[in-house]
Design a protein around this motif. Structure first.
Motif, PDB file in Angstrom:
ATOM      1  N   THR A   1      54.449  18.989  31.982  1.00  0.00           N
ATOM      2  CA  THR A   1      55.600  19.701  32.625  1.00  0.00           C
ATOM      3  C   THR A   1      55.226  21.239  33.185  1.00  0.00           C
ATOM      4  OG1 THR A   1      57.142  18.608  31.420  1.00  0.00           O
ATOM      5  CG2 THR A   1      58.025  20.531  32.444  1.00  0.00           C
ATOM      6  N   LEU A   2      54.405  21.790  32.285  1.00  0.00           N
ATOM      7  CA  LEU A   2      54.105  23.203  32.788  1.00  0.00           C
ATOM      8  C   LEU A   2      53.185  23.129  34.093  1.00  0.00           C
ATOM      9  CD1 LEU A   2      53.978  26.074  32.353  1.00  0.00           C
ATOM     10  CD2 LEU A   2      51.993  25.890  30.889  1.00  0.00           C
ATOM     11  N   ILE A   3      52.223  22.004  34.047  1.00  0.00           N
ATOM     12  CA  ILE A   3      51.472  22.089  35.332  1.00  0.00           C
ATOM     13  C   ILE A   3      52.283  21.913  36.500  1.00  0.00           C
ATOM     14  CG2 ILE A   3      49.525  20.669  36.357  1.00  0.00           C
ATOM     15  CD1 ILE A   3      48.408  20.371  33.365  1.00  0.00           C
ATOM     16  N   THR A   4      53.255  20.768  36.241  1.00  0.00           N
ATOM     17  CA  THR A   4      54.077  20.267  37.413  1.00  0.00           C
ATOM     18  C   THR A   4      54.900  21.632  37.933  1.00  0.00           C
ATOM     19  OG1 THR A   4      54.016  18.168  36.844  1.00  0.00           O
ATOM     20  CG2 THR A   4      55.761  18.980  38.255  1.00  0.00           C
ATOM     21  N   LEU A   5      55.430  22.262  37.133  1.00  0.00           N
ATOM     22  CA  LEU A   5      56.235  23.517  37.352  1.00  0.00           C
ATOM     23  C   LEU A   5      55.575  24.632  38.192  1.00  0.00           C
ATOM     24  CD1 LEU A   5      58.708  23.762  34.451  1.00  0.00           C
ATOM     25  CD2 LEU A   5      59.190  22.973  36.818  1.00  0.00           C
ATOM     26  N   LEU A   6      53.946  24.747  37.470  1.00  0.00           N
ATOM     27  CA  LEU A   6      53.139  25.684  38.232  1.00  0.00           C
ATOM     28  C   LEU A   6      52.555  25.593  39.530  1.00  0.00           C
ATOM     29  CD1 LEU A   6      51.328  27.073  34.899  1.00  0.00           C
ATOM     30  CD2 LEU A   6      52.903  28.383  36.427  1.00  0.00           C
ATOM     31  N   GLN A   7      52.567  24.128  39.635  1.00  0.00           N
ATOM     32  CA  GLN A   7      51.980  23.611  41.136  1.00  0.00           C
ATOM     33  C   GLN A   7      53.183  24.000  42.019  1.00  0.00           C
ATOM     34  OE1 GLN A   7      50.982  19.916  39.900  1.00  0.00           O
ATOM     35  NE2 GLN A   7      48.552  20.520  39.931  1.00  0.00           N
TER      36      GLN A   7
END
Length: 141
Positions: free
Chosen positions: A126-132
């Motif tokens: 989720t963090l990776i998706t949001l940061l992207q």
């Protein structure tokens, strides 16, 4: 828990990560300022130009030039004249860089593990998706 501004949190995390990476990479003669990013990019795409690196990594031209010069002086990168453009140089990893590549990847993986230490796999995704999503350029830029 007090909610901090997104920019402040990203800046704090970035500084902490850079300190950790600088400490881990110093024994190998790789300095701060994103040199590891430039080295990884050249290892991944031998023959890339400095301009392509600048665009790909979203650094300014001066930072790219400085980092490439330092990596060249440390024996990790070599410049070769571009046969299609006399004003341009192609960047290639040296044997030293190729030999160091697995260790670099281990250091970067360890850094990512430290960054996400308190997160489970779903939270990491989720963090990776949001940061992207956050890192995409705004249409007005």
């Amino acid at each position: 828990m007090k909610k901090e501004p997104i920019g402040k949190l990203i800046s704090y995390i970035h500084r902490q990560n850079q300190k950790h990476l600088a400490k881990s990479l110093a024994p190998y003669g790789i300095g701060s300022g994103g040199q590891h990013s430039f080295l990884k990019a050249v290892l991944t795409a031998p023959g890339i130009t400095q301009d392509q690196l600048t665009q790909q990594l979203k650094f300014d031209k001066a930072t790219t030039a400085r980092s490439i010069k330092q990596l060249e002086q440390s024996g990790y990168i070599e410049r070769r004249a571009d046969p299609n453009d006399r004003r341009s140089h192609l960047l290639y990893p040296t044997q030293k860089a190729v030999d160091f590549h697995p260790r670099l990847m281990d250091i970067l993986a360890e850094s990512n593990m430290k960054l996400a230490y308190h997160l489970n796999e779903e939270e990491k995704d989720t963090l990776i998706t949001l940061l992207q999503k956050v890192s995409r350029e705004h249409p007005d830029d």
